[in-house]
Structures are given as C-alpha cells and as structure tokens.
Write a protein that holds these residues in place. Structure first.
Motif, PDB file in Angstrom:
ATOM      1  N   GLU A 155       1.160  -0.989  -0.062  1.00  0.00           N
ATOM      2  CA  GLU A 155      -0.329   0.055   0.214  1.00  0.00           C
ATOM      3  C   GLU A 155       0.718   1.384   0.034  1.00  0.00           C
ATOM      4  O   GLU A 155       1.757   1.244   1.252  1.00  0.00           O
ATOM      5  CB  GLU A 155      -0.782  -0.152   1.280  1.00  0.00           C
ATOM      6  N   ALA A 156       1.058   2.109  -1.133  1.00  0.00           N
ATOM      7  CA  ALA A 156       1.683   3.287  -0.588  1.00  0.00           C
ATOM      8  C   ALA A 156       0.674   4.570  -1.120  1.00  0.00           C
ATOM      9  O   ALA A 156       0.277   4.765  -1.704  1.00  0.00           O
ATOM     10  CB  ALA A 156       2.239   3.360  -2.731  1.00  0.00           C
ATOM     11  N   MET A 157       0.428   5.124  -0.097  1.00  0.00           N
ATOM     12  CA  MET A 157      -0.339   5.804   0.165  1.00  0.00           C
ATOM     13  C   MET A 157       0.888   7.262  -0.242  1.00  0.00           C
ATOM     14  O   MET A 157       2.067   7.700  -0.336  1.00  0.00           O
ATOM     15  CB  MET A 157       0.177   6.733   2.141  1.00  0.00           C
ATOM     16  N   SER A 158       0.139   7.603  -1.162  1.00  0.00           N
ATOM     17  CA  SER A 158       0.726   8.676  -2.080  1.00  0.00           C
ATOM     18  C   SER A 158      -0.340  10.285  -1.699  1.00  0.00           C
ATOM     19  O   SER A 158      -1.075  10.704  -1.586  1.00  0.00           O
ATOM     20  CB  SER A 158       0.260   7.919  -3.355  1.00  0.00           C
ATOM     21  N   GLN A 159       0.303  11.086  -2.096  1.00  0.00           N
ATOM     22  CA  GLN A 159      -0.613  12.598  -2.623  1.00  0.00           C
ATOM     23  C   GLN A 159      -0.963  12.924  -3.348  1.00  0.00           C
ATOM     24  O   GLN A 159      -0.519  13.470  -4.672  1.00  0.00           O
ATOM     25  CB  GLN A 159       0.929  13.513  -2.367  1.00  0.00           C
ATOM     26  N   CYS A 160      -2.265  13.861  -4.026  1.00  0.00           N
ATOM     27  CA  CYS A 160      -2.789  14.232  -4.327  1.00  0.00           C
ATOM     28  C   CYS A 160      -2.970  15.954  -4.839  1.00  0.00           C
ATOM     29  O   CYS A 160      -3.781  16.543  -3.393  1.00  0.00           O
ATOM     30  CB  CYS A 160      -3.746  13.263  -4.611  1.00  0.00           C
ATOM     31  N   PRO A 161      -2.028  16.750  -4.760  1.00  0.00           N
ATOM     32  CA  PRO A 161      -1.990  18.378  -4.351  1.00  0.00           C
ATOM     33  C   PRO A 161      -3.272  18.858  -4.611  1.00  0.00           C
ATOM     34  O   PRO A 161      -3.624  19.457  -4.479  1.00  0.00           O
ATOM     35  CB  PRO A 161      -0.395  18.371  -4.923  1.00  0.00           C
ATOM     36  N   VAL A 162      -3.571  18.215  -6.244  1.00  0.00           N
ATOM     37  CA  VAL A 162      -4.604  19.184  -7.094  1.00  0.00           C
ATOM     38  C   VAL A 162      -5.808  18.753  -6.250  1.00  0.00           C
ATOM     39  O   VAL A 162      -6.836  19.854  -5.837  1.00  0.00           O
ATOM     40  CB  VAL A 162      -4.504  18.562  -8.132  1.00  0.00           C
ATOM     41  N   GLN A 163      -6.759  17.851  -6.382  1.00  0.00           N
ATOM     42  CA  GLN A 163      -7.758  17.387  -5.625  1.00  0.00           C
ATOM     43  C   GLN A 163      -7.728  17.442  -4.719  1.00  0.00           C
ATOM     44  O   GLN A 163      -8.732  17.977  -3.634  1.00  0.00           O
ATOM     45  CB  GLN A 163      -8.424  15.518  -5.997  1.00  0.00           C
ATOM     46  N   TYR A 164      -7.076  16.962  -3.555  1.00  0.00           N
ATOM     47  CA  TYR A 164      -7.122  16.436  -2.137  1.00  0.00           C
ATOM     48  C   TYR A 164      -6.785  17.940  -1.478  1.00  0.00           C
ATOM     49  O   TYR A 164      -7.285  17.952  -0.441  1.00  0.00           O
ATOM     50  CB  TYR A 164      -6.316  14.825  -1.949  1.00  0.00           C
ATOM     51  N   GLY A 165      -4.928  18.748  -1.780  1.00  0.00           N
ATOM     52  CA  GLY A 165      -4.340  19.190  -0.734  1.00  0.00           C
ATOM     53  C   GLY A 165      -5.387  20.528  -1.030  1.00  0.00           C
ATOM     54  O   GLY A 165      -5.197  21.325  -0.227  1.00  0.00           O
ATOM     55  N   ARG A 166      -5.300  20.640  -2.213  1.00  0.00           N
ATOM     56  CA  ARG A 166      -5.869  22.372  -2.505  1.00  0.00           C
ATOM     57  C   ARG A 166      -7.885  22.045  -1.516  1.00  0.00           C
ATOM     58  O   ARG A 166      -7.744  23.351  -0.950  1.00  0.00           O
ATOM     59  CB  ARG A 166      -6.602  22.113  -4.077  1.00  0.00           C
ATOM     60  N   VAL A 167      -8.131  21.338  -2.423  1.00  0.00           N
ATOM     61  CA  VAL A 167      -9.981  21.369  -1.171  1.00  0.00           C
ATOM     62  C   VAL A 167      -9.494  21.617   0.164  1.00  0.00           C
ATOM     63  O   VAL A 167     -10.420  22.032   0.592  1.00  0.00           O
ATOM     64  CB  VAL A 167     -10.823  20.642  -2.251  1.00  0.00           C
ATOM     65  N   SER A 168      -9.131  20.277   1.155  1.00  0.00           N
ATOM     66  CA  SER A 168      -8.359  19.999   2.446  1.00  0.00           C
ATOM     67  C   SER A 168      -7.087  20.805   2.724  1.00  0.00           C
ATOM     68  O   SER A 168      -7.334  20.865   3.962  1.00  0.00           O
ATOM     69  CB  SER A 168      -8.021  19.040   2.517  1.00  0.00           C
ATOM     70  N   LYS A 169      -7.490  22.230   1.880  1.00  0.00           N
ATOM     71  CA  LYS A 169      -6.414  22.981   2.604  1.00  0.00           C
ATOM     72  C   LYS A 169      -4.943  23.257   3.525  1.00  0.00           C
ATOM     73  O   LYS A 169      -4.094  23.061   4.109  1.00  0.00           O
ATOM     74  CB  LYS A 169      -6.746  24.219   3.339  1.00  0.00           C
ATOM     75  N   LEU A 170      -4.345  21.279   2.468  1.00  0.00           N
ATOM     76  CA  LEU A 170      -3.223  20.618   3.428  1.00  0.00           C
ATOM     77  C   LEU A 170      -2.620  21.488   2.485  1.00  0.00           C
ATOM     78  O   LEU A 170      -1.035  21.357   2.704  1.00  0.00           O
ATOM     79  CB  LEU A 170      -3.114  19.628   3.047  1.00  0.00           C
ATOM     80  N   GLY A 171      -1.853  22.353   1.300  1.00  0.00           N
ATOM     81  CA  GLY A 171      -0.985  23.056   0.730  1.00  0.00           C
ATOM     82  C   GLY A 171      -0.738  22.156  -0.847  1.00  0.00           C
ATOM     83  O   GLY A 171      -1.388  20.862  -1.461  1.00  0.00           O
ATOM     84  N   LYS A 172       0.127  22.237  -1.142  1.00  0.00           N
ATOM     85  CA  LYS A 172       0.995  21.983  -2.417  1.00  0.00           C
ATOM     86  C   LYS A 172       1.995  19.926  -2.389  1.00  0.00           C
ATOM     87  O   LYS A 172       1.516  19.216  -0.727  1.00  0.00           O
ATOM     88  CB  LYS A 172       1.590  22.812  -3.247  1.00  0.00           C
ATOM     89  N   ALA A 173       2.567  19.390  -2.961  1.00  0.00           N
ATOM     90  CA  ALA A 173       2.719  18.434  -2.876  1.00  0.00           C
ATOM     91  C   ALA A 173       3.730  18.242  -2.272  1.00  0.00           C
ATOM     92  O   ALA A 173       3.927  17.290  -1.217  1.00  0.00           O
ATOM     93  CB  ALA A 173       3.851  18.708  -4.497  1.00  0.00           C
ATOM     94  N   VAL A 174       4.441  19.309  -1.095  1.00  0.00           N
ATOM     95  CA  VAL A 174       5.793  19.957  -1.427  1.00  0.00           C
ATOM     96  C   VAL A 174       5.094  19.274   0.343  1.00  0.00           C
ATOM     97  O   VAL A 174       5.551  18.878   1.532  1.00  0.00           O
ATOM     98  CB  VAL A 174       6.692  20.462  -0.703  1.00  0.00           C
ATOM     99  N   ASP A 175       4.591  19.857   0.658  1.00  0.00           N
ATOM    100  CA  ASP A 175       3.401  20.830   1.927  1.00  0.00           C
ATOM    101  C   ASP A 175       2.636  19.258   2.374  1.00  0.00           C
ATOM    102  O   ASP A 175       3.222  18.495   3.657  1.00  0.00           O
ATOM    103  CB  ASP A 175       2.403  21.583   2.073  1.00  0.00           C
ATOM    104  N   MET A 176       1.983  18.351   1.862  1.00  0.00           N
ATOM    105  CA  MET A 176       1.799  17.062   2.202  1.00  0.00           C
ATOM    106  C   MET A 176       2.824  16.197   2.150  1.00  0.00           C
ATOM    107  O   MET A 176       2.519  14.929   2.879  1.00  0.00           O
ATOM    108  CB  MET A 176       1.188  16.327   0.853  1.00  0.00           C
ATOM    109  N   LEU A 177       3.835  16.311   1.056  1.00  0.00           N
ATOM    110  CA  LEU A 177       5.405  15.381   2.214  1.00  0.00           C
ATOM    111  C   LEU A 177       5.498  15.311   3.347  1.00  0.00           C
ATOM    112  O   LEU A 177       6.243  14.700   4.139  1.00  0.00           O
ATOM    113  CB  LEU A 177       6.390  15.292   1.038  1.00  0.00           C
ATOM    114  N   LYS A 178       5.584  16.535   3.552  1.00  0.00           N
ATOM    115  CA  LYS A 178       5.813  17.275   5.276  1.00  0.00           C
ATOM    116  C   LYS A 178       4.848  16.972   6.430  1.00  0.00           C
ATOM    117  O   LYS A 178       6.013  15.661   7.227  1.00  0.00           O
ATOM    118  CB  LYS A 178       6.376  18.150   5.387  1.00  0.00           C
ATOM    119  N   ASP A 179       3.766  16.075   5.448  1.00  0.00           N
ATOM    120  CA  ASP A 179       2.922  15.798   6.721  1.00  0.00           C
ATOM    121  C   ASP A 179       3.165  13.770   6.531  1.00  0.00           C
ATOM    122  O   ASP A 179       3.396  13.915   7.768  1.00  0.00           O
ATOM    123  CB  ASP A 179       1.833  15.598   5.487  1.00  0.00           C
TER     124      ASP A 179
END
Lengths: 86, 276
Positions: free
Chosen positions: B201-225
């Motif tokens: 199971e590879a947890m992966s970031q979706c900066p466009v649909q997930y990060g933007r709507v949930s305000k978690l930020g861009k790809a780099v912010d999600m990787l930091k998360d």
C-alpha cells in the motif's frame, strides 16, 4: 564529482511540484527563469561542489526529469538513507 | 561528453516524453520505485504482465511501461489478474491500481484474492480520494477531511486496507508513503519474489484534488505531512489507539510462507494427467 542532468521538457515546474527543491539535503535546486514548452519553470542546479550524490532528487522526481551520475571510482558518501526510520 | 539518459528509460515506451500525472503527484515516485525494483532484481520486463483498472494510478503501466499490459474494467484488475496467473503460471503478474479501484469498487476481489493466496503482486496507491473524477469522498478519506462532496468534513470512518488484507490471509503486506521510496523499492523487491499474495500500500499525495480542497497545501506540504505523521509499525504496536489517530502506520505488516493457489492448480493438473 556527481553529474546532474535536468530534462527541462519533462519537468512540471517548481511552482506546482518543487519536490526536488524540498528533498535535496543541501538545497541545491532553485526555479529557473526560463519556461519549458509546456509553460512550467523547471529547476536549475547550482553549486556542483556541494553535491554528495545521494540521488534523492532522482528517486523522488515524479517525472523522470533528473539524472544523477556518479563518476566511476568516485567514492561519494552515500547519505541517501538518512530519512530511514528503522 | 556523453548524453545522459535516465537509467529507467529503457523500461518505458519510447514515444512517452512526459508522464500523464498532475504536477507534484506521488504516482511518479511509485512508478519509479516499481521500475527500480525490477531493475535491481535484474528481471526481464517480458516476464511481467501488468494489470490495471480505472483511475489516475492505473495509468502507470498502461501508457508508460514497455511491456504487456491489461487496462481493465473498473474495480476488476485482480479478477483479470487471477485469470492471467492461472493461465500463465510462469509469468510475474503485477496489479497496479488505486484505492478507489481496488478498495472501494473492487474491495471484494481484493479480500478474496488475499484469502486464496494467489501469487500476485498488488501495488495499491492510496491517495485517500477519488482523484480522477473530481475529488469526491472515498472510503479511504480520513475522517473529518473537507472534500468537494463533504464541505463540513467527512463523517464516515476510513478504511484501513493493509490490516484488512493481513486478516484476509495475505502472505506479504507492507505500507509505505511516497516519502519513503527507498524502503518501498525494497518491499516491492520482496513482494515480487514472494510466493503468494503480496500487497504494497503506497500512501500517495494528490495535491490537486486533495491538497487544494482540504487546504493541506501543495505536494511539498503533503510530503512534509507524511514525514511527520508516519509511525513505524514496531513503535505503533506499543502505542495507545488514541495516540495513533491521524497517524500513518508504515512498515511490513506480515511476511509468512503458506500454500499458494496457482502452484496447487499446477500440481493437481499434473496429478490428473498422470492418472489418465
């Protein structure tokens, strides 16, 4: 000395992606000022002397746009596993 | 001076000059980890059959990898792969698809393939959302997250895929995030060589649909998360369930040897031929 090649046309830009700028332990990437054909600003690479050849940028680049080549016989310290959690 | 070529370029189709994903998507990191695992094992790409379903991550093998691929109906890649494996037992069959495909629509196929313990390698990219269709709430969306269909936060509990597959009877199961591609490559190498059902199971970031709507930020912010919220399984076993809320448990969940279905089928076939 490791050799870094950036394929500018494959890159999707430092503004939207920028994983290379975050993942490099020495922060050797920054946005360039010239767009590629798709309108993204690919990174440019500064300061070859500081590069340890850890290959983080190549492994983390989602677009196969960075290649790190270590010289044969060049004993670069492998600091790649510094984010290892074991 | 020689021209530099990407070391994994030989495994991708020559007409593909750019990946099909959005900027900063984690799918590229996982697709590179898979190719690197095959490269390090020195396996031939022609010995593989890649099966994918519908979704963003199903686009990894289908246009990118230079080998035999099956792009199947929604939720059914494991059903197709079971058929391929029983028909061609000497091939390495790998399923690459997303959480919406394998865990939501095709959840039952995943459970029963693990129960049968058929020799498949399943790479499940979990981005926690239905990314391709516009970012709707998926069964894997963390509780309380704001998405395009849950503006006040999701009320449902999310699916914990890897422990479920372990319970169903898989031989090998591991979970890593896109912040851990080296460990992921190592697990994929183990999973390919494993006789039995293997899930990564590879947890992966979706900066466009997930990060933007949930305000978690861009790809780099999600990787930091991912970096901050990942807990290794050995440590997680000694932690309270309350302390694990919102954390991602990573590592190898199970690694056992048990009887495998395609081999049993071959043995039965051989026995029947001898009896005739």
């Amino acid at each position: 000395m490791p050799k870094i090649t950036i394929f500018r046309q494959a890159c999707k830009g430092v503004d939207d992606c920028g994983i290379c700028t975050f993942i490099c332990p020495k922060q050797l990437f920054q946005a360039s000022e010239e767009m590629n054909d798709a309108g993204y600003l690919p990174p440019e690479y500064k300061g070859e002397r500081e590069c340890t050849g850890c290959q983080n940028c190549m492994i983390y680049c989602p677009d196969f746009a960075i290649v790190v080549e270590k010289d044969i016989g060049d004993e670069a310290p492998d600091k790649g596993d510094e984010n290892e959690q074991e | 001076m020689t021209v530099s070529i990407h070391p994994l370029k030989k495994y991708t189709r020559s007409h593909i000059t750019r990946t099909t994903t959005c900027p900063g998507c984690g799918i590229g990191i996982v697709s590179q980890a898979i190719l690197r695992a095959i490269d390090e094992l020195e396996f031939n790409m022609d010995d593989f059959v890649f099966v994918s379903g519908i979704g963003c991550s199903a686009w990894i093998p289908s246009p990118l990898y230079n080998t035999d691929t099956l792009h199947t109906t929604h939720g059914r890649p494991i059903a197709f792969a079971t058929g391929v494996k029983l028909g061609l037992p000497n091939k390495n069959v790998m399923v690459i698809s997303g959480d919406g495909d394998l865990a939501a629509i095709g959840g039952n196929h995943l459970i029963h393939a693990a129960r049968r313990n058929i020799n498949l390698t399943v790479i499940l990219l979990n981005n926690g959302i239905y990314g391709m269709t516009g970012g709707q709430t998926a069964p894997t969306t963390p509780r309380g997250l704001t998405t395009i269909t849950s503006p006040y936060g999701t009320m449902e509990h999310n699916f914990d895929i890897t422990p479920m597959v372990v319970t169903a009877g898989a031989s090998y199961a591991a979970r890593w995030t896109t912040y851990h591609p080296r460990q992921m490559t190592r697990s994929i190498k183990k999973a390919i060589q494993k006789k039995g059902f293997a899930l990564i199971e590879a947890m992966s970031q979706c900066p466009v649909q997930y990060g933007r709507v949930s305000k978690l930020g861009k790809a780099v912010d999600m990787l930091k998360d991912f970096k901050v919220n990942s807990v290794k399984i050995n440590k997680a076993r000694n932690m309270e369930p309350e302390a694990l809320l919102g954390k991602i448990v990573i590592g190898e969940f199970v690694d056992i040897e048990k009887a495998e279905l395609s081999e049993e089928c071959m043995n039965l076939r051989r026995k029947m031929m001898e009896a005739m």
